[in-house]
Design an enzyme around this catalytic site. Structure first.
Site, short mmCIF file in Angstrom:
data_model
loop_
_atom_site.label_atom_id
_atom_site.label_comp_id
_atom_site.label_asym_id
_atom_site.label_seq_id
_atom_site.Cartn_x
_atom_site.Cartn_y
_atom_site.Cartn_z
N PRO A 266 43.97 34.17 20.77
CA PRO A 266 42.71 33.46 20.48
C PRO A 266 41.57 34.47 20.48
CG PRO A 266 43.36 33.11 22.76
CD PRO A 266 44.44 33.93 22.14
N ASP A 447 40.43 39.50 22.77
CA ASP A 447 41.28 38.37 23.17
C ASP A 447 40.53 37.58 24.23
OD1 ASP A 447 43.21 36.67 24.25
OD2 ASP A 447 44.84 38.12 23.99
N HIS A 448 40.18 36.33 23.90
CA HIS A 448 39.36 35.52 24.80
C HIS A 448 40.12 35.11 26.06
CE1 HIS A 448 35.55 33.73 25.51
NE2 HIS A 448 35.23 33.56 24.24
N ARG A 449 41.42 35.36 26.11
CA ARG A 449 42.18 35.01 27.30
C ARG A 449 41.94 36.01 28.44
NH1 ARG A 449 48.11 34.88 24.83
NH2 ARG A 449 47.24 36.81 23.95
N CYS A 451 39.05 37.91 28.89
CA CYS A 451 37.66 38.00 29.34
C CYS A 451 36.80 37.03 28.55
CB CYS A 451 37.12 39.42 29.19
SG CYS A 451 36.91 39.96 27.47
#
Length: 477
Positions: A266, A447-449, A451
């Site tokens: 994501p 990758d928003h997972r 940070c």
């Protein structure tokens, strides 16, 4: 009568399971020696010369140039001269072949070969080895229903996918046994775990997949493509087809990697315009003193990036799936002690991403030298799998193509990539006055997972500030 020896295409490293045969370096009837290069193959990583573990006369070449060969399948058959193998024992194993390469003549595969010395191999305990020579001895395995014949080649298929320095693609004895008992070829199973690790669920899915009986016609699709009487006309558009190019080698690997990145990560993107005038002027001053030894702008930016990753280490991580104590799965964020900085390099074989190992420990001048070296070996097709697959963060200078910005795709399994656009003259406000400055755009895809936007923005602003105030930052680096 001399027994013909069959040499199977060996594991070329980094979990690669196939290679395209580019060119034969020998022909049927040729006399060859141990370690003599016999073929050139192209993997998803690099061009490789394959040496022979046998001496003798070439009896058969298994494959044509342009053909894709699977690891563990026959590559060449050699008949020993005088009924014995020169310089080699009668049976060569996958394990001893690798060991002998480490102490052999130096004529080896790119990426895991020998330094060309005369060192000897030391072993502290016996090893279980697998024969590379076919036909292999068969053995019977009881599956609970009826005996099933397996061979050493079956074992080779179970073991052939491996990553040097890491766990193999199959690490569970239960998974291996399940695959053996049900006749599942693990060489054709796509692992769903980290780095392609084959899990129990993957083997169960392969077991439960519907089989096509001999003579049975596979189910036809509900919608058939429109038929055309002209094979060189596209049925959908009606336009003539100029060419058909198979997706293989580097392009195949890039396509698979980018698809996996987009489907699993994501991602989010942030960008900022940067006044790089001070950095351009600093390099110009250094060039007056050092001439051609002055590091390029990319090397300075790389130095700022590695410093920024120390302040924001979340962007220098990797997400892995691991088994928990109850036998289930959980995701973990793995942090690294150091930075392997990858950078995009355009070559005749496609886009490569070699990485500078331990880049955080190098100066701008050292980074510049290593970037130039890796760019050269990548363009020559001689970069090793380790040089092409060990990055933890990627720097992409697409400004050399005259591009201002791009929302780049993360180089899976990394979690971030920083893009640098072209540096151009633009109007800029300085101390309340309009001026012409050297401006570029930095774009960070992350990758928003691992940070949130605060971390990504902090890193982006740090690199931007360093480019705007290079003298102050370099004094502390």
């Amino acid at each position: 009568m001399s027994e013909t020896k069959v040499f199977l295409l060996p594991d070329l490293g980094e979990g690669l399971t196939e290679a395209e045969l580019v060119n034969w370096l020998v022909a049927v009837g040729d006399e060859i020696r141990v370690d003599q290069p016999i073929a050139e193959v192209e993997t998803a990583k690099s061009m490789v010369e394959v040496p022979s573990p046998y001496a003798g006369t070439v009896a058969e070449l298994h494959g044509e140039p342009g053909q894709t060969l699977d690891v563990g399948k026959p590559l060449i058959s050699v008949t020993p001269v005088g009924g014995s193998m020169a310089q080699q024992p009668a049976e060569v194993t996958a394990e001893t072949y690798r060991e002998e390469e480490k102490a052999g003549s130096g004529n080896v595969l790119i990426g895991y070969g020998t330094p060309g010395g005369t060192a000897t191999v030391r072993r502290t305990r016996p090893r279980r080895t697998l024969s590379l020579v076919e036909p292999a001895e068969t053995k019977t395995v009881e599956t609970g229903t009826q005996p099933k014949l397996t061979t050493a080649a079956d074992d080779l298929l179970l073991k052939r996918t491996r990553v040097p320095g890491k766990l193999g693609a199959v690490i569970s004895p239960l998974v291996r046994r399940m695959a053996k008992e049900h006749g599942v070829d693990l060489g054709h199973v796509q692992g769903s775990g980290e780095s392609g690790l084959i899990m129990r669920r993957d083997v169960e899915a392969a077991i439960n997949a519907p089989a096509v009986e001999p003579g049975e016609t596979p189910a036809r699709p509900l919608v058939e493509p429109a038929e055309t009487s002209t094979p060189n006309v596209d049925s959908r558009t009606g336009l003539g087809i100029v060419s058909r190019t198979p997706v293989r080698g580097v392009r195949k690997a890039v396509a698979a990697n980018m698809s996996r990145s987009r489907s699993e990560i994501p991602e989010a993107t942030a960008w900022v315009d940067v006044d790089a005038t001070a950095l351009v002027e600093l390099r110009a001053e250094l060039k007056k003193k050092d001439g051609h030894n002055t590091p390029g702008l990319l090397a300075f930016i790389a130095r700022f990036v590695t410093a920024g990753l120390k302040k924001y280490p979340e962007l220098n991580t990797r997400i892995v799936t691991a088994e928990d104590t109850s036998g289930g799965e959980q995701q973990e964020i793995v942090a690294f002690d150091g930075v392997n900085l990858g950078f995009a390099a355009q070559t005749d074989r496609g886009l490569m991403v070699p990485s500078v190992r331990n880049a955080d420990k190098l100066s701008a001048r050292e980074l510049d030298a290593e970037i130039r070296r890796l760019t050269a070996v990548a363009r020559d097709g001689k970069a090793t799998p380790a040089e092409l697959g060990s990055g933890t963060f990627t720097l992409n200078n697409y400004g050399v193509f005259g591009v201002d910005g791009s929302a780049a795709i993360i180089n899976y399994p990394e979690v971030a990539i920083l893009g640098v656009g072209r540096i151009i003259d633009r109007p800029w406000v300085v101390n309340g006055e309009l001026a012409v400055r050297k401006v570029t755009e930095l774009t960070l895809t992350f990758d928003h997972r691992v940070c949130d936007g605060g971390t990504a923005g902090g890193f982006l602003r740090y690199v931007a500030y360093a480019m705007e105030n290079p003298g102050a930052l370099l004094a502390d680096l």
